[in-house]
Design a protein around this motif. Structure first.
Motif, short mmCIF file in Angstrom:
data_model
loop_
_atom_site.label_atom_id
_atom_site.label_comp_id
_atom_site.label_asym_id
_atom_site.label_seq_id
_atom_site.Cartn_x
_atom_site.Cartn_y
_atom_site.Cartn_z
N ALA A 176 1.69 9.62 -5.08
CA ALA A 176 2.22 10.91 -4.63
C ALA A 176 3.16 11.49 -5.67
N TYR A 177 3.96 10.63 -6.30
CA TYR A 177 4.86 11.10 -7.36
C TYR A 177 4.07 11.69 -8.53
N LEU A 178 2.99 11.00 -8.92
CA LEU A 178 2.16 11.51 -10.01
C LEU A 178 1.57 12.88 -9.67
N LEU A 179 1.24 13.08 -8.38
CA LEU A 179 0.67 14.36 -7.96
C LEU A 179 1.73 15.44 -7.81
N PHE A 217 0.83 -1.20 0.00
CA PHE A 217 0.00 0.00 0.00
C PHE A 217 0.87 1.26 0.00
N GLY A 218 1.93 1.23 0.79
CA GLY A 218 2.86 2.37 0.82
C GLY A 218 3.51 2.61 -0.53
N LEU A 219 3.88 1.53 -1.22
CA LEU A 219 4.47 1.69 -2.56
C LEU A 219 3.47 2.29 -3.54
N PHE A 220 2.23 1.82 -3.47
CA PHE A 220 1.19 2.39 -4.33
C PHE A 220 1.00 3.88 -4.04
N ALA A 274 -3.34 0.47 -8.30
CA ALA A 274 -4.09 0.11 -7.10
C ALA A 274 -4.46 -1.38 -7.13
N LEU A 275 -4.89 -1.86 -8.29
CA LEU A 275 -5.25 -3.28 -8.42
C LEU A 275 -4.05 -4.19 -8.19
N VAL A 276 -2.89 -3.80 -8.73
CA VAL A 276 -1.68 -4.60 -8.53
C VAL A 276 -1.31 -4.63 -7.05
N GLY A 277 -1.32 -3.47 -6.40
CA GLY A 277 -1.04 -3.42 -4.97
C GLY A 277 -2.02 -4.24 -4.17
#
Length: 199
Positions: free
Chosen positions: A137-140, A129-132, A173-176
């Motif tokens: 956050a990077y995208l934002l 979840f933290g990685l997702f 999100a689905l992968v995470g």
């Protein structure tokens, strides 16, 4: 235990993960139009993540043979510190000094670090979840940099990923979620094995 009871129990165990990933994905997607306007929603989301984290790691603590009391104390300390820092930001005027946009990025960075720290030390499901969250956050933080969109698009064969950020966020999100669910299944299996050995 009947098969239907086992399925109900498993679906109930998956519910916190669904809330985490769905909530974070929705917030990331909505925040792309204006992160500053979404600060209060991210602030409401922090205690939700904390409560889910507190509840979801009991099984791993049991499998590892860790004291549940120590597990609880560590979780309360870690999440309590994050909430205390955010509260201090509000009361000391740091939030207004930073402005909503920068404060939201700081909040997200702190949430990412806390989730990864809890994931590595107490409940590995939260690591994914933290990685997702870190990717979101990077995208934002750097919306003009489409590197992560391109890479995820290549991996999952999503055409024109730069113009489909919502699809990329949902895919991540689905992968995470799948990785977290897989870990949940392995922990549940280890719990059953440990209980059988104890008999």
């Amino acid at each position: 235990m009947s098969n239907s009871a086992k399925q109900s129990s498993f679906l109930l165990a998956l519910l916190p993960l669904v809330i985490l990933y769905a909530g974070a994905a929705v917030l990331v997607v909505l925040s792309r139009d204006g992160l500053g306007g979404m600060v209060q929603y991210w602030e409401f989301f922090v205690p939700v993540v904390a409560v889910i984290s507190l509840m979801s790691g009991w099984g791993q603590a049991y499998v590892n043979g860790n004291s549940r009391l120590m597990y609880l104390i560590k979780q309360v300390i870690i999440w309590g510190l994050l909430i205390a820092i955010l509260w201090m930001f509000q009361t000391l005027g740091i939030t207004s000094a930073l402005g909503d946009q920068k404060y939201a990025l700081v909040l997200l960075a702190l949430l990412v670090l806390t989730a990864i720290a809890v994931g590595l030390s107490l409940d590995f499901k939260l690591f994914f979840f933290g990685l997702f969250l870190a990717a979101g956050a990077y995208l934002l933080a750097v919306p003009a940099d489409t590197t992560i969109l391109t890479k995820v698009g290549e991996i999952f064969r999503i055409a024109d990923p730069q113009n489909k950020p919502q699809t990329i966020v949902v895919t991540m999100a689905l992968v995470g979620f799948v990785l977290s669910a897989f870990f949940l299944i392995s922990v549940r299996g280890a719990i059953m094995a440990k209980r059988i050995r104890a008999k």
